[in-house]
Design a protein around this motif. Structure first.
Motif, PDB file in Angstrom:
ATOM      1  N   PHE A  47       1.318 -29.046  15.022  1.00 20.40           N
ATOM      2  CA  PHE A  47       0.756 -30.310  14.537  1.00 20.40           C
ATOM      3  C   PHE A  47      -0.661 -30.508  15.062  1.00 20.40           C
ATOM      4  O   PHE A  47      -1.582 -30.783  14.292  1.00 20.40           O
ATOM      5  CB  PHE A  47       1.648 -31.493  14.953  1.00 20.40           C
ATOM      6  CG  PHE A  47       1.078 -32.819  14.544  1.00 20.40           C
ATOM      7  CD1 PHE A  47       1.325 -33.324  13.280  1.00 20.40           C
ATOM      8  CD2 PHE A  47       0.273 -33.551  15.412  1.00 20.40           C
ATOM      9  CE1 PHE A  47       0.789 -34.546  12.887  1.00 20.40           C
ATOM     10  CE2 PHE A  47      -0.272 -34.766  15.031  1.00 20.40           C
ATOM     11  CZ  PHE A  47      -0.010 -35.266  13.767  1.00 20.40           C
ATOM     12  N   TRP A  48      -0.842 -30.383  16.378  1.00 20.77           N
ATOM     13  CA  TRP A  48      -2.162 -30.632  16.964  1.00 20.77           C
ATOM     14  C   TRP A  48      -3.167 -29.546  16.619  1.00 20.77           C
ATOM     15  O   TRP A  48      -4.360 -29.822  16.477  1.00 20.77           O
ATOM     16  CB  TRP A  48      -2.057 -30.835  18.470  1.00 20.77           C
ATOM     17  CG  TRP A  48      -1.420 -32.144  18.803  1.00 20.77           C
ATOM     18  CD1 TRP A  48      -0.222 -32.350  19.415  1.00 20.77           C
ATOM     19  CD2 TRP A  48      -1.941 -33.447  18.507  1.00 20.77           C
ATOM     20  NE1 TRP A  48       0.033 -33.694  19.513  1.00 20.77           N
ATOM     21  CE2 TRP A  48      -1.004 -34.393  18.965  1.00 20.77           C
ATOM     22  CE3 TRP A  48      -3.106 -33.909  17.902  1.00 20.77           C
ATOM     23  CZ2 TRP A  48      -1.195 -35.759  18.845  1.00 20.77           C
ATOM     24  CZ3 TRP A  48      -3.294 -35.281  17.774  1.00 20.77           C
ATOM     25  CH2 TRP A  48      -2.348 -36.183  18.243  1.00 20.77           C
ATOM     26  N   THR A  49      -2.715 -28.316  16.471  1.00 18.70           N
ATOM     27  CA  THR A  49      -3.617 -27.246  16.045  1.00 18.70           C
ATOM     28  C   THR A  49      -4.099 -27.515  14.618  1.00 18.70           C
ATOM     29  O   THR A  49      -5.291 -27.366  14.323  1.00 18.70           O
ATOM     30  CB  THR A  49      -2.917 -25.875  16.142  1.00 18.70           C
ATOM     31  OG1 THR A  49      -2.477 -25.681  17.489  1.00 18.70           O
ATOM     32  CG2 THR A  49      -3.853 -24.752  15.752  1.00 18.70           C
ATOM     33  N   SER A  53      -7.951 -28.285  13.342  1.00 21.32           N
ATOM     34  CA  SER A  53      -8.544 -27.535  12.230  1.00 21.32           C
ATOM     35  C   SER A  53      -8.997 -28.473  11.124  1.00 21.32           C
ATOM     36  O   SER A  53     -10.071 -28.300  10.538  1.00 21.32           O
ATOM     37  CB  SER A  53      -7.531 -26.536  11.665  1.00 21.32           C
ATOM     38  OG  SER A  53      -7.208 -25.574  12.611  1.00 21.32           O
ATOM     39  N   TRP A  54      -8.178 -29.461  10.839  1.00 22.71           N
ATOM     40  CA  TRP A  54      -8.501 -30.409   9.764  1.00 22.71           C
ATOM     41  C   TRP A  54      -9.770 -31.188  10.113  1.00 22.71           C
ATOM     42  O   TRP A  54     -10.662 -31.330   9.271  1.00 22.71           O
ATOM     43  CB  TRP A  54      -7.323 -31.360   9.534  1.00 22.71           C
ATOM     44  CG  TRP A  54      -7.560 -32.318   8.419  1.00 22.71           C
ATOM     45  CD1 TRP A  54      -7.466 -32.074   7.086  1.00 22.71           C
ATOM     46  CD2 TRP A  54      -7.952 -33.694   8.551  1.00 22.71           C
ATOM     47  NE1 TRP A  54      -7.767 -33.208   6.373  1.00 22.71           N
ATOM     48  CE2 TRP A  54      -8.070 -34.218   7.254  1.00 22.71           C
ATOM     49  CE3 TRP A  54      -8.190 -34.525   9.629  1.00 22.71           C
ATOM     50  CZ2 TRP A  54      -8.417 -35.534   7.016  1.00 22.71           C
ATOM     51  CZ3 TRP A  54      -8.544 -35.838   9.394  1.00 22.71           C
ATOM     52  CH2 TRP A  54      -8.653 -36.318   8.095  1.00 22.71           C
ATOM     53  N   VAL A  55      -9.856 -31.690  11.340  1.00 23.81           N
ATOM     54  CA  VAL A  55     -11.035 -32.459  11.760  1.00 23.81           C
ATOM     55  C   VAL A  55     -12.278 -31.573  11.719  1.00 23.81           C
ATOM     56  O   VAL A  55     -13.315 -31.972  11.188  1.00 23.81           O
ATOM     57  CB  VAL A  55     -10.835 -33.068  13.167  1.00 23.81           C
ATOM     58  CG1 VAL A  55     -12.141 -33.613  13.725  1.00 23.81           C
ATOM     59  CG2 VAL A  55      -9.772 -34.156  13.125  1.00 23.81           C
ATOM     60  N   ALA A  56     -12.179 -30.366  12.246  1.00 29.69           N
ATOM     61  CA  ALA A  56     -13.337 -29.459  12.235  1.00 29.69           C
ATOM     62  C   ALA A  56     -13.737 -29.103  10.811  1.00 29.69           C
ATOM     63  O   ALA A  56     -14.930 -28.939  10.523  1.00 29.69           O
ATOM     64  CB  ALA A  56     -13.026 -28.190  13.019  1.00 29.69           C
ATOM     65  N   GLY A  57     -12.766 -29.000   9.917  1.00 24.23           N
ATOM     66  CA  GLY A  57     -13.062 -28.684   8.523  1.00 24.23           C
ATOM     67  C   GLY A  57     -13.799 -29.797   7.800  1.00 24.23           C
ATOM     68  O   GLY A  57     -14.462 -29.563   6.796  1.00 24.23           O
ATOM     69  N   CYS A 120      -4.171 -28.009  22.135  1.00 25.33           N
ATOM     70  CA  CYS A 120      -3.944 -27.493  20.779  1.00 25.33           C
ATOM     71  C   CYS A 120      -4.986 -27.992  19.787  1.00 25.33           C
ATOM     72  O   CYS A 120      -5.376 -27.268  18.872  1.00 25.33           O
ATOM     73  CB  CYS A 120      -2.541 -27.859  20.315  1.00 25.33           C
ATOM     74  SG  CYS A 120      -1.275 -27.095  21.336  1.00 25.33           S
ATOM     75  N   PHE A 121      -5.447 -29.223  19.977  1.00 27.77           N
ATOM     76  CA  PHE A 121      -6.493 -29.756  19.107  1.00 27.77           C
ATOM     77  C   PHE A 121      -7.743 -28.884  19.224  1.00 27.77           C
ATOM     78  O   PHE A 121      -8.361 -28.524  18.219  1.00 27.77           O
ATOM     79  CB  PHE A 121      -6.804 -31.207  19.482  1.00 27.77           C
ATOM     80  CG  PHE A 121      -7.738 -31.883  18.525  1.00 27.77           C
ATOM     81  CD1 PHE A 121      -7.254 -32.529  17.396  1.00 27.77           C
ATOM     82  CD2 PHE A 121      -9.102 -31.863  18.741  1.00 27.77           C
ATOM     83  CE1 PHE A 121      -8.123 -33.148  16.511  1.00 27.77           C
ATOM     84  CE2 PHE A 121      -9.975 -32.478  17.861  1.00 27.77           C
ATOM     85  CZ  PHE A 121      -9.479 -33.118  16.740  1.00 27.77           C
ATOM     86  N   ILE A 122      -8.080 -28.526  20.446  1.00 21.85           N
ATOM     87  CA  ILE A 122      -9.262 -27.686  20.663  1.00 21.85           C
ATOM     88  C   ILE A 122      -9.056 -26.300  20.069  1.00 21.85           C
ATOM     89  O   ILE A 122      -9.981 -25.726  19.484  1.00 21.85           O
ATOM     90  CB  ILE A 122      -9.621 -27.625  22.163  1.00 21.85           C
ATOM     91  CG1 ILE A 122     -10.113 -28.985  22.621  1.00 21.85           C
ATOM     92  CG2 ILE A 122     -10.673 -26.551  22.433  1.00 21.85           C
ATOM     93  CD1 ILE A 122     -10.342 -29.105  24.114  1.00 21.85           C
ATOM     94  N   TYR A 123      -7.853 -25.733  20.197  1.00 16.19           N
ATOM     95  CA  TYR A 123      -7.591 -24.427  19.592  1.00 16.19           C
ATOM     96  C   TYR A 123      -7.793 -24.470  18.078  1.00 16.19           C
ATOM     97  O   TYR A 123      -8.404 -23.571  17.501  1.00 16.19           O
ATOM     98  CB  TYR A 123      -6.176 -23.935  19.916  1.00 16.19           C
ATOM     99  CG  TYR A 123      -6.069 -23.247  21.242  1.00 16.19           C
ATOM    100  CD1 TYR A 123      -6.952 -22.239  21.606  1.00 16.19           C
ATOM    101  CD2 TYR A 123      -5.074 -23.589  22.135  1.00 16.19           C
ATOM    102  CE1 TYR A 123      -6.857 -21.604  22.826  1.00 16.19           C
ATOM    103  CE2 TYR A 123      -4.968 -22.958  23.356  1.00 16.19           C
ATOM    104  CZ  TYR A 123      -5.858 -21.971  23.694  1.00 16.19           C
ATOM    105  OH  TYR A 123      -5.765 -21.342  24.903  1.00 16.19           O
ATOM    106  N   GLY A 124      -7.275 -25.492  17.433  1.00 12.63           N
ATOM    107  CA  GLY A 124      -7.458 -25.611  15.990  1.00 12.63           C
ATOM    108  C   GLY A 124      -8.921 -25.784  15.614  1.00 12.63           C
ATOM    109  O   GLY A 124      -9.414 -25.192  14.649  1.00 12.63           O
ATOM    110  N   PHE A 125      -9.626 -26.595  16.384  1.00 16.86           N
ATOM    111  CA  PHE A 125     -11.049 -26.822  16.158  1.00 16.86           C
ATOM    112  C   PHE A 125     -11.823 -25.516  16.308  1.00 16.86           C
ATOM    113  O   PHE A 125     -12.682 -25.187  15.493  1.00 16.86           O
ATOM    114  CB  PHE A 125     -11.550 -27.868  17.158  1.00 16.86           C
ATOM    115  CG  PHE A 125     -12.763 -28.614  16.724  1.00 16.86           C
ATOM    116  CD1 PHE A 125     -12.652 -29.851  16.122  1.00 16.86           C
ATOM    117  CD2 PHE A 125     -14.031 -28.094  16.927  1.00 16.86           C
ATOM    118  CE1 PHE A 125     -13.778 -30.554  15.723  1.00 16.86           C
ATOM    119  CE2 PHE A 125     -15.159 -28.780  16.531  1.00 16.86           C
ATOM    120  CZ  PHE A 125     -15.035 -30.020  15.923  1.00 16.86           C
ATOM    121  N   ASN A 126     -11.486 -24.755  17.365  1.00 18.61           N
ATOM    122  CA  ASN A 126     -12.178 -23.479  17.611  1.00 18.61           C
ATOM    123  C   ASN A 126     -11.963 -22.480  16.488  1.00 18.61           C
ATOM    124  O   ASN A 126     -12.861 -21.695  16.171  1.00 18.61           O
ATOM    125  CB  ASN A 126     -11.737 -22.874  18.940  1.00 18.61           C
ATOM    126  CG  ASN A 126     -12.402 -23.524  20.118  1.00 18.61           C
ATOM    127  OD1 ASN A 126     -13.310 -24.331  19.968  1.00 18.61           O
ATOM    128  ND2 ASN A 126     -11.950 -23.181  21.301  1.00 18.61           N
TER     129      ASN A 126
END
Length: 162
Positions: A47-49, A53-57, A120-126
C-alpha cells in the motif's frame, strides 16, 4: 551512464528485498506472527509503496532534480532504517501488550500499517525517480516507449531482488 544507472537499479532491488525480509522477521517476532500477520505486513508494505509511486508519478521532475531528490531520499532512508528497527522492537511496549500476550487484529493492523509508511513510501517514490532518470537520460519521452521503459526498470529491480 547506462551501466551505473542499471547497477543502481539492481542494487535498489537487492537492498529493498533484504530490508523487507529482515523487517518482516522483526514484525513476525514482535507479534508472534502467523500467516495473518505476514499478510497484513505485506499489505501495508505494498500500500505505502504504491502510494509513494503514485505521488511521485503526479510530480514532474527534471533530470537534475530527480538525481538530487534520489540522493536526499537515500540519505533519509539510511536514517529511517535504524529507527524502524527500534520502533518495531518497541511496538509491544507502545501498544501496552504484556509479555506473552498476543496482540489483537486491530493493534497489529494499525501498528504495521503506520510503521511501514515512511520507509515504503520512500521506496515507491524512489522507483519512480529511477524511472524518471532513465527516461530523461535516454530521451524516451514518447508515450509508446513509456511502458517499455518502466518495464526495463522494473525488470532490473526484480533482477536485483532475485
Amino acid at each position: 551512464m547506462t551501466r551505473p544507472l542499471f547497477g543502481l537499479v539492481i542494487l535498489f532491488g537487492a537492498s529493498t528485498i533484504i530490508i523487507q525480509t529482515i523487517l518482516l522477521r522483526e514484525w513476525v517476532t514482535a507479534f508472534a506472527g502467523n500467516e495473518l500477520v505476514i499478510g497484513l505486513i505485506l499489505f501495508a508494505w505494498l500500500f505505502w509503496t504504491a502510494a509513494g509511486s503514485w505521488v511521485a508519478g503526479k510530480i514532474k521532475f527534471g533530470l537534475n532534480i530527480s538525481v538530487n531528490i534520489l540522493c536526499i531520499l537515500q540519505l533519509i532512508l539510511s536514517l529511517i532504517l535504524p529507527l524502524q528497527f527500534i520502533l518495531i522492537r518497541l511496538l509491544k511496549t507502545i501498544l501496552q501488550i504484556a509479555p506473552g500476550e498476543i496482540a489483537g487484529f486491530i493493534p497489529i493492523t494499525c501498528a504495521t500499517f503506520f510503521s511501514t509508511a515512511p520507509l515504503c513510501f520512500i521506496y515507491g517514490f524512489n522507483f519512480v525517480l529511477l524511472w524518471t532518470i532513465y527516461n530523461d537520460l535516454f530521451h524516451h519521452t514518447s508515450s509508446n516507449n513509456s511502458s517499455l521503459n518502466i518495464s526495463k526498470i522494473y525488470l532490473l529491480e526484480s533482477f536485483g531482488a532475485g
